[in-house]
Design an enzyme around this catalytic site. Sequence first.
Site, PDB file in Angstrom:
ATOM      1  N   LYS A 208     -70.874   0.174 -23.544  1.00  0.00           N
ATOM      2  CA  LYS A 208     -70.677  -1.255 -23.253  1.00  0.00           C
ATOM      3  C   LYS A 208     -71.744  -2.104 -23.959  1.00  0.00           C
ATOM      4  O   LYS A 208     -71.461  -3.139 -24.573  1.00  0.00           O
ATOM      5  CB  LYS A 208     -70.717  -1.478 -21.739  1.00  0.00           C
ATOM      6  CG  LYS A 208     -70.951  -2.882 -21.300  1.00  0.00           C
ATOM      7  CD  LYS A 208     -69.788  -3.797 -21.611  1.00  0.00           C
ATOM      8  CE  LYS A 208     -70.243  -5.223 -21.667  1.00  0.00           C
ATOM      9  NZ  LYS A 208     -69.214  -6.186 -21.473  1.00  0.00           N
ATOM     10  N   CYS A 262     -73.696 -12.556 -22.183  1.00  0.00           N
ATOM     11  CA  CYS A 262     -73.400 -11.166 -22.561  1.00  0.00           C
ATOM     12  C   CYS A 262     -74.053 -10.822 -23.888  1.00  0.00           C
ATOM     13  O   CYS A 262     -74.994 -10.048 -23.945  1.00  0.00           O
ATOM     14  CB  CYS A 262     -71.890 -10.984 -22.658  1.00  0.00           C
ATOM     15  SG  CYS A 262     -71.054 -11.541 -21.175  1.00  0.00           S
TER      16      CYS A 262
HETATM   17  N1  SAJ Z   1     -70.336 -16.299 -32.008  1.00  0.00           N
HETATM   18  C1  SAJ Z   1     -70.754 -16.580 -33.300  1.00  0.00           C
HETATM   19  N2  SAJ Z   1     -70.064 -16.038 -34.338  1.00  0.00           N
HETATM   20  C2  SAJ Z   1     -68.976 -15.233 -34.158  1.00  0.00           C
HETATM   21  C3  SAJ Z   1     -68.560 -14.949 -32.852  1.00  0.00           C
HETATM   22  C4  SAJ Z   1     -69.265 -15.487 -31.795  1.00  0.00           C
HETATM   23  O1  SAJ Z   1     -71.734 -17.301 -33.516  1.00  0.00           O
HETATM   24  O2  SAJ Z   1     -68.403 -14.789 -35.142  1.00  0.00           O
HETATM   25  C5  SAJ Z   1     -71.083 -16.836 -30.867  1.00  0.00           C
HETATM   26  C6  SAJ Z   1     -70.229 -17.707 -29.945  1.00  0.00           C
HETATM   27  O3  SAJ Z   1     -70.207 -19.040 -30.382  1.00  0.00           O
HETATM   28  C7  SAJ Z   1     -70.957 -17.525 -28.629  1.00  0.00           C
HETATM   29  C8  SAJ Z   1     -71.494 -16.087 -28.694  1.00  0.00           C
HETATM   30  O4  SAJ Z   1     -71.462 -15.742 -30.056  1.00  0.00           O
HETATM   31  O5  SAJ Z   1     -72.068 -18.400 -28.523  1.00  0.00           O
HETATM   32  C9  SAJ Z   1     -70.734 -15.053 -27.891  1.00  0.00           C
HETATM   33  O6  SAJ Z   1     -69.352 -15.310 -27.906  1.00  0.00           O
HETATM   34  P1  SAJ Z   1     -68.240 -14.171 -28.014  1.00  0.00           P
HETATM   35  O7  SAJ Z   1     -66.936 -14.855 -27.979  1.00  0.00           O
HETATM   36  O8  SAJ Z   1     -68.492 -13.307 -29.182  1.00  0.00           O
HETATM   37  O9  SAJ Z   1     -68.460 -13.216 -26.761  1.00  0.00           O
HETATM   38  P2  SAJ Z   1     -68.655 -13.430 -25.183  1.00  0.00           P
HETATM   39  O10 SAJ Z   1     -70.130 -13.402 -24.918  1.00  0.00           O
HETATM   40  O11 SAJ Z   1     -67.893 -14.568 -24.658  1.00  0.00           O
HETATM   41  O12 SAJ Z   1     -67.967 -12.080 -24.620  1.00  0.00           O
HETATM   42  C10 SAJ Z   1     -68.447 -10.815 -25.056  1.00  0.00           C
HETATM   43  C11 SAJ Z   1     -67.247  -9.962 -25.502  1.00  0.00           C
HETATM   44  N3  SAJ Z   1     -67.731  -8.779 -26.207  1.00  0.00           N
HETATM   45  C12 SAJ Z   1     -67.232  -8.397 -27.398  1.00  0.00           C
HETATM   46  O13 SAJ Z   1     -66.388  -9.031 -27.989  1.00  0.00           O
HETATM   47  C13 SAJ Z   1     -67.769  -7.148 -27.987  1.00  0.00           C
HETATM   48  C14 SAJ Z   1     -66.416  -9.562 -24.283  1.00  0.00           C
HETATM   49  O14 SAJ Z   1     -65.397  -8.650 -24.655  1.00  0.00           O
HETATM   50  C15 SAJ Z   1     -67.324  -8.916 -23.217  1.00  0.00           C
HETATM   51  O15 SAJ Z   1     -66.586  -8.532 -22.076  1.00  0.00           O
HETATM   52  C16 SAJ Z   1     -68.365  -9.942 -22.808  1.00  0.00           C
HETATM   53  O16 SAJ Z   1     -69.152 -10.224 -23.969  1.00  0.00           O
HETATM   54  C17 SAJ Z   1     -69.219  -9.334 -21.714  1.00  0.00           C
HETATM   55  O17 SAJ Z   1     -69.002  -9.701 -20.540  1.00  0.00           O
HETATM   56  O18 SAJ Z   1     -70.043  -8.455 -21.994  1.00  0.00           O
END
Ligand code: SAJ
Length: 428
Positions: A208, A262
Amino acid sequence: MEEQQKKKILVVGLGYIGLPTAAMFSKAGFDVSGYDVNGKVVDQLNNGDVFVEEGVTELIREGISSQRLRGVRELHPADVFIICVPTPIRFDKSSDMSIVQSAAENIARVLRPGNLVILESTSAPGTCMNLISPTIERISGLKAGTDYFLAHSPERVIPGNLLYELKHNHRIIGGIDRASAEMTRDLYRSFVEAEIFLTDTTTAEMAKLMENTYRDVNIALANETAKICEENGVNVWELIELTNKHPRVNLHQPGPGVGGHCIAVDPWFMVELSEQSKMIRLGRDINDGMPDYVFRRIQGLLAKGRITILGMTYKPNTDDFRESPVIELAKKLVNDGNYEVILTDPYAQFKEISVSGARIMSELYDALNDSELLIMGVNHRLYENFDYAEAARRMKGKRIYDTRNSMNEELAKSFGFEYTLLGNGKHV
Ligand code: SAJ
């Protein structure tokens, strides 16, 4: 009703994961109780006064009205206990597993032989074996794997698409022994339509963490690339689109930083676990440094004056403001002393949110009145129909700084805006 659906489930922690999980099990036919230390949350659940996200909210209300789901103010005996509590990091980035520990202590007081305890919260590797198991044994005398079953079934759902992902994401389930893993798998089978993979608890805990760490390091690479592009006359967004045409490349998107509870947090559990975690730490530092990088770019665009930032949440289309890099950026602008900072976000009106020294306005175009610089901080879907003509009428200086590559450069320019894009060295 299947035999196992007669089981009573008690979900401990009614937050972003606990509520939807409780709702899914009640929909699947189980008798589900939800406990939270915050009595207000329990009452809200019982009154159906909950807003999670589309689909989940309706499911929760359905559970309440069918009496298969309820909030409880005390833990009571059950067949299955599911721990869905926060696992934050401290100021020094070390893991704080004290909430999991106190959940385990509370469960131990009502646990009976043959029960199943499941940890859903993202946790430091070893939490099931070295924290939950000894805690429960100390209080109840019951041994994991002998007297009761213990497993880790990490949540993997993305806020914004909870309902779909709860059903359709593959699950990893780690058991303290095979029987614990299988029992947990059979339970989740009631609503998980994807594959379920079994392993030991520590592997599941680490898997995870590595999923989120992979994403964090990848985003750090994108952010680093954005900076390199700015120095070298290249547009990082075009570059990434092209590199991702390769069948084995999936470079993520740069931006003003990584937020949420996360991805900005979980890699620190790996850093704490081993001194080998060098790249992981560097990735964290690069992403944590993005609000400051963006702040310095803004200083180059405007020495002083009124700035309006669009979007305050940690990512688009969510009402979650936790660890938002845009709020971090706003604080830097306020502290600088040269800027009057106006923030606007369609989700802010539903939350008690404030940023000291900045003004939060709910109406987008009012927030742009007399502004010198518009910053696109979070590209909510609602901004897709942005009215450049109206913005041009309202603003004093016609400048846009887009940190998300979500604005229409041509249209902006046609209304006289100077448009700057994070990571685009072509126009620097
Ligand atoms: N972000 C970027 N660039 C990207 C993707 C995201 O800068 O290419 C930023 C977003 O703007 C945001 C942060 O990263 O600030 C995180 O956003 P996210 O959409 O990537 O993820 P979370 O934190 O909303 O959810 C993640 C997910 N993990 C993965 O995709 C591996 C989700 O599946 C998990 O369940 C969740 O963390 C968790 O609860 O751990």
